[in-house]
Write a protein that holds these residues in place. Structure first.
Motif, PDB file in Angstrom:
ATOM      1  N   SER A 122       0.810  -1.220   0.000  1.00  0.00           N
ATOM      2  CA  SER A 122       0.000   0.000   0.000  1.00  0.00           C
ATOM      3  C   SER A 122       0.843   1.269   0.000  1.00  0.00           C
ATOM      4  O   SER A 122       0.473   2.253  -0.644  1.00  0.00           O
ATOM      5  N   ARG A 123       1.985   1.294   0.691  1.00  0.00           N
ATOM      6  CA  ARG A 123       2.730   2.552   0.760  1.00  0.00           C
ATOM      7  C   ARG A 123       3.473   2.888  -0.529  1.00  0.00           C
ATOM      8  O   ARG A 123       3.983   3.999  -0.669  1.00  0.00           O
ATOM      9  N   LEU A 136      -2.848  11.248  -3.163  1.00  0.00           N
ATOM     10  CA  LEU A 136      -3.750  10.379  -2.417  1.00  0.00           C
ATOM     11  C   LEU A 136      -4.681  11.279  -1.596  1.00  0.00           C
ATOM     12  O   LEU A 136      -4.231  12.197  -0.914  1.00  0.00           O
ATOM     13  N   ARG A 138      -6.719  13.757   0.454  1.00  0.00           N
ATOM     14  CA  ARG A 138      -6.125  14.349   1.632  1.00  0.00           C
ATOM     15  C   ARG A 138      -6.883  15.602   2.072  1.00  0.00           C
ATOM     16  O   ARG A 138      -7.673  16.186   1.322  1.00  0.00           O
ATOM     17  N   GLY A 176      -7.348   5.826   8.178  1.00  0.00           N
ATOM     18  CA  GLY A 176      -6.556   6.722   7.341  1.00  0.00           C
ATOM     19  C   GLY A 176      -5.181   6.948   7.950  1.00  0.00           C
ATOM     20  O   GLY A 176      -4.747   6.229   8.864  1.00  0.00           O
ATOM     21  N   THR A 192      -0.784   5.439  11.308  1.00  0.00           N
ATOM     22  CA  THR A 192      -2.181   5.087  11.070  1.00  0.00           C
ATOM     23  C   THR A 192      -3.073   5.740  12.120  1.00  0.00           C
ATOM     24  O   THR A 192      -2.747   5.746  13.312  1.00  0.00           O
ATOM     25  N   ASN A 236      -5.809   9.469   2.799  1.00  0.00           N
ATOM     26  CA  ASN A 236      -6.187   8.086   2.512  1.00  0.00           C
ATOM     27  C   ASN A 236      -7.561   7.717   3.071  1.00  0.00           C
ATOM     28  O   ASN A 236      -7.737   6.674   3.679  1.00  0.00           O
ATOM     29  N   LYS A 237      -8.540   8.585   2.812  1.00  0.00           N
ATOM     30  CA  LYS A 237      -9.947   8.271   3.062  1.00  0.00           C
ATOM     31  C   LYS A 237     -10.760   8.745   1.853  1.00  0.00           C
ATOM     32  O   LYS A 237     -10.525   9.851   1.332  1.00  0.00           O
ATOM     33  N   PHE A 248      -8.261   7.675  -4.529  1.00  0.00           N
ATOM     34  CA  PHE A 248      -8.368   6.780  -3.383  1.00  0.00           C
ATOM     35  C   PHE A 248      -8.601   5.375  -3.922  1.00  0.00           C
ATOM     36  O   PHE A 248      -9.290   5.182  -4.926  1.00  0.00           O
ATOM     37  N   HIS A 322       4.227   6.956   0.340  1.00  0.00           N
ATOM     38  CA  HIS A 322       4.370   7.609   1.640  1.00  0.00           C
ATOM     39  C   HIS A 322       5.351   6.829   2.514  1.00  0.00           C
ATOM     40  O   HIS A 322       5.848   5.756   2.148  1.00  0.00           O
TER      41      HIS A 322
END
Length: 719
Positions: A122-123, A136, A138, A176, A192, A236-237, A248, A322
């Motif tokens: 994911s990162r 992403l 934000r 997120g 997180t 990340n939402k 996203f 990230h």
């Protein structure tokens, strides 16, 4: 007789078996692994097929086009027979670690969605629209579309497990992520989110009693404008996807959501996502990559993959994403180009855009590498301890690179027995503070490193990192925490918002000779912090601001330097730091024992340049310091005459008698190639007329090169 014949046959057999007959093997996007035979007329389709039949000395010629297959080389060449992978002459080869996503449909408002399996960790996920990096989703939004302005909101309080801030969006941020940059601004970290309200963010706890969280946490207060306890953004939402160029990914439904720059549905083939971390991996010895373009993934030379070469390649968006959500060191190992192999050569490459480092050479695995003549730019967007060029290996040669735009350090070299020379490094510290255009940290060892003939310039720490009454901590050359055994000579530092030299803690055996500092906040400073500093020398340096640092009788020996706000140079404001005739630096330096430096006149000059010596430059077009003047008189092999003066429409160059064919190049004093003209035919004793009407007023360097390798140089002034 039979026995002699048998011996000759046996020797011939051994000789023949030791000779490698190189084969050209072709790969093309329209090739075929089954029916093709690897010839130009019938190429293979994949790198995998070509590699499977390659032997030492073979050359894989890649035809123009876009390839989504990673170049993964697991075989070895030999010292005399590299395995070579190169672009076909004149053709553009793009190896992309991305896949195209189509099938877009409306979701809500200006947001569109498509189904895709983004299986990468994911990162490292990234999305590109028309080759441009997307954010992403934000808050706050990136409204200026500038990745260097971090667009955060101030933190008002908190501890090692939560932040408080005002006017947070009323959505559930759980799951997120929060990006945090402390008021100290030396490094960022990401965690997180575990719970949220409109005034509080809870996150996975960090230990604020240990580095790097000790100075970078919300309990640390600084008197900075609108940044007393640091700043953050949330990301990340899906609910935060409300602005242009945001995306996203919902991994439970394999759905990618995107809002384009103009809010319209993406066109076919215009959106790509990171499908793999690497665009190329080198796992063998004696591999050579030439003229290849990589996009959206990094190039990695693995541990024990030695004697490899990366030549004239480009790596764009090599390592995006990230920070590691469990990072406890303020740095990561990823980079656009990761080197874990000894004797690696990186030359003539362009590296542009990376969230972390540009080139990383890891000292635990790699030594004796050369990094020469590369352009490296737009590095470390997340503002951690990352650099355009970051090396901890020993016996490195870092030569003639042009580096610009970095979140923190411009260049970091921490190994031993390294040479750092003729590099042009600028525009660092765009996110972080307390760093240098050149930066390193030390230990108990004498490094025996030489930093010479570099330009370190134009670095200003961001305004949020300091009180307006204090300097922004962007130093020119920063030898931090116990740096020992550096010879720093003939460098020019200009336009930095902090010290020309910054040295901290237990510094010993630091020699600063013949450097020029122009428009720094101060010449030099040190944070001794209770340690001992000794056996350091500052000789023959110039600065237009004070002062040199010394607190004891034995820490710094300071001799024959000059601090003056009156320029002794030809045109310092336009970066011409050659001493003006008869100025205060000419013949005023000291002779330095055990240090060799050519000089004209009765004694060496103070500063980085010698009157009547070489007007050297730095960067990829660097002119090296030979000690001899680039102004050639009438008895020399080339003479330059301007007609007419003072306007000057043509530069008339009297070519040397032996000249036949070659080229003439015009450079600015910053080393930028402005014009190159080929010369063909027998031009003995002739005059070459070079138009200069398109040049602005200033001083330029001319280099004329003949086809037999002879080179003739001079300078001229366009009035």
């Amino acid at each position: 007789m039979l026995k002699i014949t048998q011996i000759y046959f046996y020797l011939f057999f051994l000789l023949a078996s030791s000779i490698s007959f190189a084969t050209d093997i072709y790969v093309a996007t329209n090739g075929n692994d089954t029916s093709g035979n690897g010839t130009m007329a019938n190429p293979y389709k994949t790198f995998t097929k070509a590699i499977s039949i390659m032997s030492a000395g073979d050359v894989c010629i890649i035809r123009g086009g876009i390839y989504e297959e990673a170049l993964n080389v697991t075989k070895n060449g030999t010292s005399g027979n590299y395995l070579t992978f190169k672009a076909a002459d004149g053709e553009d080869v793009e190896i992309r670690a991305t896949n195209i996503v189509n099938g877009w449909q409306a979701h809500s408002g200006n947001i569109y969605k498509a189904t895709v399996n983004m299986a990468i960790e994911s990162r490292f996920r990234a999305v590109y629209h028309n080759n441009e990096y997307m954010d992403l989703a934000r808050w706050p939004n990136n409204k200026d579309n500038n990745r260097w302005t971090i667009d955060c909101t101030p933190v008002t309080g908190g501890d090692g497990s939560h932040f408080t801030a005002n006017n947070l969006p009323n959505i559930d941020w759980t799951g997120g992520m929060v990006y945090y940059l402390g008021a100290h601004s030396g490094a960022s970290w990401t965690r997180t989110i575990t719970a949220s309200t409109t005034s509080r963010i809870d996150y996975t706890e960090v230990d604020i009693t240990k580095w790097p969280f000790t100075p970078h946490n919300p309990t640390v207060w600084r008197n900075n404008p609108n940044n007393n306890r640091g700043q953050l953004y949330l990301f990340n939402k899906l609910e935060a996807l409300d602005y242009a160029n945001e995306w996203f990914y919902d991994q439970t439904t394999n759905t990618l959501y995107l809002q384009t720059a103009d809010g319209t549905m993406p066109t076919t083939g215009s959106v790509e996502y990171a499908a793999s971390k690497f665009a190329a991996e080198i796992k063998g010895d004696y591999i050579k990559l030439e003229g290849l373009n990589f996009f959206g993934g990094s190039v990695k030379i693995h541990n024990n993959a030695d004697n490899n070469q990366i030549l004239n390649c480009t790596i764009i968006h090599g390592s995006e994403g990230h920070d590691n959500l469990t990072n406890t060191s303020a740095q990561v190992g990823e980079a656009a180009l990761e080197v874990l192999g000894d004797n690696t050569i990186i030359k003539g490459c362009t590296i542009d855009h990376s969230s972390v480092s540009g080139i990383v050479i890891s000292g635990w695995a790699a030594s004796n590498c050369t990094v020469e003549g590369n352009y490296i730019s737009n590095i470390d967007y997340i503002g951690i301890h990352a650099s355009p060029l970051r090396s901890s290996g020993n016996d490195m040669k870092i030569l003639k690179n042009t580096i610009t735009n970095a979140g923190r350090d411009g260049m970091y070299v921490a190994g031993s027995n390294c040479e750092i020379a003729y590099n042009d490094v600028s525009a660092s510290q765009k996110i972080n503070s307390d760093s240098g255009v050149f930066y390193t940290v030390g230990n108990a060892s004498l490094k025996n490193n030489e930093i010479h003939h570099n330009w370190f310039h134009d670095a200003t720490a961001p305004s949020y990192s300091h009180n307006p009454n204090d300097p922004g901590k962007a130093a020119g050359i920063y030898l931090d925490n116990n740096s020992k055994g550096y010879t720093v000579h003939h460098n020019v530092i200009w336009n930095v918002s902090w010290s020309g030299y910054q040295v901290n803690w237990n510094n010993t055996n630091l020699d600063f000779y013949h450097n020029t500092i122009w428009n720094a906040e101060r010449a030099m400073d040190a944070w001794v912090n209770g340690y001992t500093q000794e056996n350091n020398k500052i000789y023959n340096n110039f600065s237009n601001v004070g002062d040199w640092f010394s607190e004891t009788a034995t820490d710094f020996d300071i001799q024959d330097n000059l601090i003056s706000n009156t320029s002794p140079f030809e045109d310092a404001n336009n970066q011409n730091f050659m001493p003006a005739s008869g100025s205060a630096v000419v013949d005023m330096g000291r002779f330095i024992s055990n240090f060799t430096s050519s000089y004209k006149g009765s004694a060496p000059d103070i500063g980085a340049y010698e009157s009547l010596g070489t007007q050297w430059t730095a960067g990829v077009n660097a002119i090296e310091d030979t000690g001899e003047s680039l102004s050639i008189d009438e008895e020399s092999s080339i003479k330059l005459v301007l007609y007419p003066n003072p306007v000057g429409n043509n530069l008339n160059i009297a070519l040397p008698h032996s000249f036949n064919t070659g080229s003439v190049e015009v450079y600015s004093l910053l080393g930028t190639l402005i014009n190159k003209t080929s010369i063909n035919g027998n031009l003995n004793n002739s005059i070459l007329v070079l138009p200069v009407t398109n040049l602005i007023t200033g001083t330029y360097l001319i280099r004329v090169m003949s086809s037999d390798g002879a080179s003739y140089s001079s300078k001229f002034i366009k009035n």
